[in-house]
Design a protein around this motif. Structure first.
Motif, PDB file in Angstrom:
ATOM      1  N   LYS A   1       4.931  -2.119   9.448  1.00 53.93           N
ATOM      2  CA  LYS A   1       4.799  -0.535   9.576  1.00 53.93           C
ATOM      3  C   LYS A   1       5.983   0.182   8.618  1.00 53.93           C
ATOM      4  N   GLN A   2       5.645   1.276   8.286  1.00 49.66           N
ATOM      5  CA  GLN A   2       6.660   2.049   7.708  1.00 49.66           C
ATOM      6  C   GLN A   2       6.385   3.774   8.326  1.00 49.66           C
TER       7      GLN A   2
ATOM      8  N   ILE B   1       5.899  15.884  -0.591  1.00 54.26           N
ATOM      9  CA  ILE B   1       6.845  16.134   0.621  1.00 54.26           C
ATOM     10  C   ILE B   1       7.497  14.813   1.099  1.00 54.26           C
ATOM     11  N   GLY B   2       6.877  13.566   0.454  1.00 56.24           N
ATOM     12  CA  GLY B   2       7.383  12.392   0.983  1.00 56.24           C
ATOM     13  C   GLY B   2       6.539  11.108   0.552  1.00 56.24           C
ATOM     14  N   SER B   3       6.886   9.874   0.840  1.00 59.87           N
ATOM     15  CA  SER B   3       6.167   8.697   0.546  1.00 59.87           C
ATOM     16  C   SER B   3       6.713   7.351   1.151  1.00 59.87           C
ATOM     17  N   PHE B   4       6.012   6.478   1.346  1.00 60.98           N
ATOM     18  CA  PHE B   4       6.499   5.169   1.675  1.00 60.98           C
ATOM     19  C   PHE B   4       5.382   4.170   1.294  1.00 60.98           C
ATOM     20  N   VAL B   5       5.988   2.970   1.757  1.00 67.00           N
ATOM     21  CA  VAL B   5       5.147   1.794   1.300  1.00 67.00           C
ATOM     22  C   VAL B   5       4.850   0.827   2.435  1.00 67.00           C
TER      23      VAL B   5
ATOM     24  N   VAL C   1       0.975  -0.969   0.140  1.00 67.06           N
ATOM     25  CA  VAL C   1      -0.106   0.011   0.033  1.00 67.06           C
ATOM     26  C   VAL C   1       0.812   1.295  -0.017  1.00 67.06           C
ATOM     27  N   ASN C   2       0.654   2.055  -0.950  1.00 65.56           N
ATOM     28  CA  ASN C   2       1.588   3.266  -1.232  1.00 65.56           C
ATOM     29  C   ASN C   2       0.894   4.441  -0.453  1.00 65.56           C
ATOM     30  N   PHE C   3       1.693   5.219   0.035  1.00 60.23           N
ATOM     31  CA  PHE C   3       1.287   6.411   0.716  1.00 60.23           C
ATOM     32  C   PHE C   3       2.074   7.697   0.241  1.00 60.23           C
ATOM     33  N   THR C   4       1.686   8.444  -0.242  1.00 60.46           N
ATOM     34  CA  THR C   4       2.472   9.842  -1.011  1.00 60.46           C
ATOM     35  C   THR C   4       1.763  10.930  -0.179  1.00 60.46           C
ATOM     36  N   PHE C   5       2.770  11.801   0.568  1.00 59.73           N
ATOM     37  CA  PHE C   5       2.098  12.845   1.378  1.00 59.73           C
ATOM     38  C   PHE C   5       2.589  14.127   0.422  1.00 59.73           C
TER      39      PHE C   5
ATOM     40  N   THR D   1       5.327  13.097  12.362  1.00 57.52           N
ATOM     41  CA  THR D   1       5.846  11.857  11.893  1.00 57.52           C
ATOM     42  C   THR D   1       4.581  11.100  11.533  1.00 57.52           C
ATOM     43  N   ALA D   2       4.660  10.401  10.222  1.00 59.84           N
ATOM     44  CA  ALA D   2       3.630   9.717   9.587  1.00 59.84           C
ATOM     45  C   ALA D   2       4.016   8.397   9.670  1.00 59.84           C
ATOM     46  N   THR D   3       3.101   7.550  10.298  1.00 54.97           N
ATOM     47  CA  THR D   3       3.415   5.934  10.393  1.00 54.97           C
ATOM     48  C   THR D   3       2.286   5.072   9.913  1.00 54.97           C
ATOM     49  N   GLY D   4       2.456   4.431   9.001  1.00 54.44           N
ATOM     50  CA  GLY D   4       1.410   3.410   8.333  1.00 54.44           C
ATOM     51  C   GLY D   4       1.769   2.059   8.749  1.00 54.44           C
TER      52      GLY D   4
END
Length: 362
Positions: A352-353, A311-315, A288-292, A341-344
């Motif tokens: 988690k990321q 400004i950033g992204s993670f999977v 699952v991709n998260f782009t901010f 801080t964003a945590t998925g």
């Protein structure tokens, strides 16, 4: 940024913080229990600080020593020009006549046209005296005019709001200027009291140290931007753009939706945490991709609108597809000093990321 001036406005239980470091930033705070601050008005920068006064002085010298004289001197003797500007930076703190020393080299360059004193003969408020340019108090004040006018205008806009401001506290290097202090006092004496600590520039450093060691003293701040994450949702032709429509085995969706995490000018508490539950787009999706994104706009629909910055992204890995699209991915947003801080987290597996995003950059 090296701060020069901070101007605090206190109103009964509130204050306005005014910062300058070449720029001037104004914020309004409420004083809570035990001295903690709640920001009520986010910083708004401009270029009306002490550096603007220095720039006016240098423009004045270029006008006096015209026909390329000053340009030639500045090009050939940059260290001497810097020394003159350093002297002016010290002398401009006073509200009286000042003298800025001229080097022999400036005199030599000037003599290609005429003696240096002749350049100053017809300039009101300025004279030449044994190797120095004497500048009258009135002329010195003229270099401050744009800054003082802009500062006054900005402050009156703040005062026109319902803040009930009671005190103004000037701190920072620019606050060492007698001209500035006198002007602010005279302009706002009928609205509130004007205060300035003994060493106003040192207050900047002390404040930075206090904030670094006791961040809880700033209980809440105004978000400088609207922050969001890109998501997809079921397509609705009555509200979504047709070009954003796409279809997969799960149905028809709208892509590039901007899901707001915090709005510009919204109150955000120190150490506050916000949580959102999202689901995979497809039942067999394992990543699952998260782009901010961030923007100064308060109302946003799509992530590709003008003025929006990635400004950033993670999977987040979600390998257990037993529950299909009903799987939950928790997005946790925690606000700290000047970052969030964003945590998925995949709820089924605990995978988690995390990413740190700049929160208070102006």
């Amino acid at each position: 940024m090296c701060s020069e001036l901070v101007l605090y406005y206190y109103f009964y239980i509130s204050l306005l913080l005014f910062v300058v470091g070449g720029t001037i930033d104004i914020t309004v705070h409420e004083i809570l229990e035990e001295g903690a601050l709640k920001e009520l008005h986010k910083a708004s920068g401009n270029n009306l600080g002490g550096q603007n006064v220095d720039r006016k002085f240098k423009e004045f010298l270029r006008e006096i020593f015209c026909d390329g004289i000053w340009d030639e001197y500045e090009q050939n003797y940059p260290s001497e020009v810097q020394r003159m500007m350093n002297d002016f930076t010290v002398f401009k703190k006073r509200d009286k006549d000042i003298e800025v020393t001229c080097s022999l080299n400036l005199g030599k360059v000037a003599q290609k046209k005429q003696d240096i004193e002749h350049f100053l003969e017809k300039v009101q408020g300025v004279s030449y005296d044994e190797g120095s340019i004497r500048i009258s108090k009135q002329k010195l004040r003229s270099f401050f005019e744009d800054s003082l006018w802009g500062i006054t205008k900005s402050l009156r806009q703040i005062l026109s709001k319902d803040f009930k401001i009671k005190y103004i506290l000037l701190v920072g290097g620019f606050a060492e200027s007698e001209i500035l202090r006198i002007h602010i006092t005279e302009e706002f004496i009928d609205n509130c009291k004007v205060l300035c600590p003994f060493r106003p520039q040192e207050v900047i450093l002390k404040g930075a140290v206090e904030f670094g060691t006791q961040p809880h003293l700033v209980a809440s701040r105004k978000s400088a931007f609207t922050y969001g994450v890109g998501v997809a949702e079921r397509f609705n032709e009555s509200i979504h753009k047709a070009e954003k429509k796409f279809t997969n085995k799960e149905g028809t969706f709208c892509d590039d939706i901007f899901m707001t995490l915090v709005k510009a000018d919204e109150d955000v508490g120190w150490n506050e945490t916000r949580r959102h539950i999202l689901n995979p787009l497809e039942s067999d999706q394992t990543r699952v991709n998260f782009t901010f994104y961030q923007t100064k706009k308060q109302k946003v629909t799509y992530v590709d609108e003008g003025g929006i910055e990635k400004i950033g992204s993670f999977v987040v890995q979600s390998p257990n597809i037993t529950h299909g699209k009903k799987r939950e991915i928790e997005l946790q947003i925690k606000f700290g000093f000047t970052e969030m801080t964003a945590t998925g987290t995949d709820k089924d597996t605990g995978l988690k990321q995390t990413i740190e995003l700049d929160f208070m950059r102006i």
